[in-house]
Design an enzyme around this catalytic site. Sequence first.
Site, PDB file in Angstrom:
ATOM      1  N   LEU A  53       0.814  -1.208   0.000  1.00 11.98           N
ATOM      2  CA  LEU A  53       0.000   0.000   0.000  1.00 11.98           C
ATOM      3  C   LEU A  53       0.850   1.262   0.000  1.00 11.98           C
ATOM      4  O   LEU A  53       0.419   2.304  -0.479  1.00 11.98           O
ATOM      5  CB  LEU A  53      -0.931   0.009   1.219  1.00 11.98           C
ATOM      6  CG  LEU A  53      -2.082  -1.009   1.209  1.00 11.98           C
ATOM      7  CD1 LEU A  53      -2.747  -1.061   2.582  1.00 11.98           C
ATOM      8  CD2 LEU A  53      -3.089  -0.656   0.141  1.00 11.98           C
ATOM      9  N   GLY A  54       2.047   1.186   0.563  1.00 14.13           N
ATOM     10  CA  GLY A  54       2.910   2.364   0.624  1.00 14.13           C
ATOM     11  C   GLY A  54       4.125   2.097   1.484  1.00 14.13           C
ATOM     12  O   GLY A  54       4.298   1.016   2.044  1.00 14.13           O
ATOM     13  N   GLY A  63       7.327   4.385   4.005  1.00 18.72           N
ATOM     14  CA  GLY A  63       7.768   5.633   4.594  1.00 18.72           C
ATOM     15  C   GLY A  63       9.008   5.425   5.417  1.00 18.72           C
ATOM     16  O   GLY A  63       9.700   4.403   5.300  1.00 18.72           O
ATOM     17  N   GLY A  64       9.298   6.399   6.280  1.00 18.05           N
ATOM     18  CA  GLY A  64      10.515   6.328   7.066  1.00 18.05           C
ATOM     19  C   GLY A  64      10.530   5.185   8.061  1.00 18.05           C
ATOM     20  O   GLY A  64      11.591   4.676   8.416  1.00 18.05           O
ATOM     21  N   MET A  65       9.373   4.768   8.498  1.00 22.84           N
ATOM     22  CA  MET A  65       9.308   3.724   9.510  1.00 22.84           C
ATOM     23  C   MET A  65       9.315   2.323   8.901  1.00 22.84           C
ATOM     24  O   MET A  65       9.775   1.373   9.517  1.00 22.84           O
ATOM     25  CB  MET A  65       8.042   3.913  10.341  1.00 22.84           C
ATOM     26  CG  MET A  65       7.995   3.125  11.629  1.00 22.84           C
ATOM     27  SD  MET A  65       6.533   3.603  12.583  1.00 22.84           S
ATOM     28  CE  MET A  65       6.790   2.643  14.063  1.00 22.84           C
ATOM     29  N   GLY A  66       8.784   2.183   7.710  1.00 22.02           N
ATOM     30  CA  GLY A  66       8.729   0.874   7.077  1.00 22.02           C
ATOM     31  C   GLY A  66       7.753   0.856   5.928  1.00 22.02           C
ATOM     32  O   GLY A  66       7.415   1.897   5.374  1.00 22.02           O
ATOM     33  N   VAL A  72       3.929  -0.587   4.306  1.00 24.68           N
ATOM     34  CA  VAL A  72       2.577  -0.981   4.676  1.00 24.68           C
ATOM     35  C   VAL A  72       2.028  -1.890   3.583  1.00 24.68           C
ATOM     36  O   VAL A  72       2.090  -1.556   2.396  1.00 24.68           O
ATOM     37  CB  VAL A  72       1.658   0.240   4.863  1.00 24.68           C
ATOM     38  CG1 VAL A  72       0.265  -0.203   5.290  1.00 24.68           C
ATOM     39  CG2 VAL A  72       2.249   1.195   5.895  1.00 24.68           C
ATOM     40  N   LYS A 111       1.841  -2.863   8.899  1.00 22.31           N
ATOM     41  CA  LYS A 111       3.022  -2.005   8.814  1.00 22.31           C
ATOM     42  C   LYS A 111       4.224  -2.804   9.312  1.00 22.31           C
ATOM     43  O   LYS A 111       4.252  -3.238  10.479  1.00 22.31           O
ATOM     44  CB  LYS A 111       2.847  -0.732   9.643  1.00 22.31           C
ATOM     45  CG  LYS A 111       4.091   0.154   9.655  1.00 22.31           C
ATOM     46  CD  LYS A 111       3.833   1.454  10.390  1.00 22.31           C
ATOM     47  CE  LYS A 111       3.018   2.398   9.554  1.00 22.31           C
ATOM     48  NZ  LYS A 111       2.895   3.744  10.164  1.00 22.31           N
ATOM     49  N   ASP A 114       1.488  14.161  13.232  1.00 20.56           N
ATOM     50  CA  ASP A 114       1.665  14.261  11.785  1.00 20.56           C
ATOM     51  C   ASP A 114       0.317  14.151  11.081  1.00 20.56           C
ATOM     52  O   ASP A 114       0.178  13.445  10.087  1.00 20.56           O
ATOM     53  CB  ASP A 114       2.624  13.177  11.280  1.00 20.56           C
ATOM     54  CG  ASP A 114       3.103  13.463   9.848  1.00 20.56           C
ATOM     55  OD1 ASP A 114       3.058  14.634   9.411  1.00 20.56           O
ATOM     56  OD2 ASP A 114       3.520  12.515   9.159  1.00 20.56           O
TER      57      ASP A 114
END
Length: 543
Positions: free
Chosen positions: A29-30, A32-35, A37, A50, A144
């Site tokens: 799905l996407g 980012g900085g954390m990991g 999804v 996630k 955020d």
Amino acid sequence: MMPYASPTVAALSDQDPRELGQYRIAGRLGSGGMGSVYLAEGPTGLVAIKVIKPHLAHDPEFPHRFRREVAAARKVSRWCTAPVLDAQLEDAPLWLVTEYVPGPDLGRHVKEHGPLTGAAAEALAVGVAVALAAIHQAGIVHRDLKPGNVLLSPFGPRVIDFGISRALDTEQTTRSGQMLGTPGYMAPELFSGQVEPAADIFAWGCVVGAATSTTAPGRSPFAADNMMHAFHRVMREEPDLDGVEPAVRELVRAALARDPAARPTAEELVAELSGPDTGVAEVARTLRLRVGYGATVALPPPPAAAPGRRLRDLATGVGAGVVAVGLVAAAVAGLRALPPAPPEPTETLYTDGFADDTSGWNNSGFTSPTTSRGYTGEGRYTMAEDISNDVQWSTAPVNAVLPDQALVSVKMDLSQSAGGWNGVFCEYSKTDSDKDDLAYILEVSQAGFAKIVKVAATKWSDLTPDLRVPGFDRKNMLLRAECARGNGEVRVALWLGDELVAEQVDHDVSTATGPPRFGFYMEGVNNSQSRVYYDDFAINRLP
């Protein structure tokens, strides 16, 4: 109408996992900085997972912070959020499972369809405020909030990624000194490291302003290209509120006060938008934001779709395979107080407890618990997938003229269903052989989802996405369906027990010219031997 697709699901790469615990990964799905999804399928249906990046999982401090934030997130009420369902907190890879929310994010919707105005703007404003109230009551600050973190679900706005990002934020700040947040949505105090719930209220003002502005749709009142530009704007300039929906403009202005103490709380926002005597929980139960939504994502590998079929074809066993569905968007926008229970009927017109196997239903030639369609001989009716047809349906043998406003009810047992969709239908075809069949199927899946499907000649269309059923019990389910025709429209609504789970008003009903008919619908998947049981069927007149 404003149809749009579900969130984009990217194909898996060689580096992506295929399974995590009891979850089968379908696509990405996407990231980012954390990991990253992922969309996945679990015991209760679709979920979002996630997966934390490996270097964070191996950090000596991060797992502890991650566990703390997951524990906090579990305390957040389900109101207008994507609740935490599961997590792996000890062994790498670390991952977090939340409810999958069908529907696009707010930023995407505004980009593709323009700003929300009128009642839809107010519904968005109060929906996000309700979500923040739930998050803040759990002792979490989102930090955020932005349009990309607001999903437009069938049951109103859902705020995602709350709190969990705090673990990553702490790690980033300590190691690199990076500023936290998204330029254009950051409160002034965040630039000095002060993190309080009031920062989320500031972001609420930016989100609502961006989503409702007719002059600069999608742009925050403090739109900025980078952190330095954002800092300059929030410290020295006034917000650009030109074109912001007038009904919410002054609340947005109050939320964007530089002094955190001068901003309203989330509960105060809800009270201003919904009335001083309306509690957050009450608003959360009744809020709906209908801006159009499409079908949910199908998990691979997809079954082979059969050519479009008319409802009448199912009675004669013509064609096999899974029904191909299209997209039909909802056209209603704004707040709507939903009834707590199905409407009260004025008269019972037909009932059958299936104790008598001569009451007139299709019996496929014999009475048996293993018949493909008919009486079980044990006081129930059953339909099952057979080798020639994975779809079954049966019309109630009613001789009387049925009303245009009716409530159909039945007890269903899906304990032997191996997949597919099952429920009741309302049909308005002119004759039994008319080519312009028009029907609505109100159905439930064994995985605990519900939806409404429209059948018009050869076109099958989802009128709602797959909607999760609260408190789902597949063995003991009381299904109630309202089917009401009149004034150039057909209204259909589905309750499970006393819980309303789906509803739709259809205005494209020129072919709904025949007498009402009601009955059962059953769908299997790839010769899975699915079977459904029905009991205590009734048709009631509505006022």
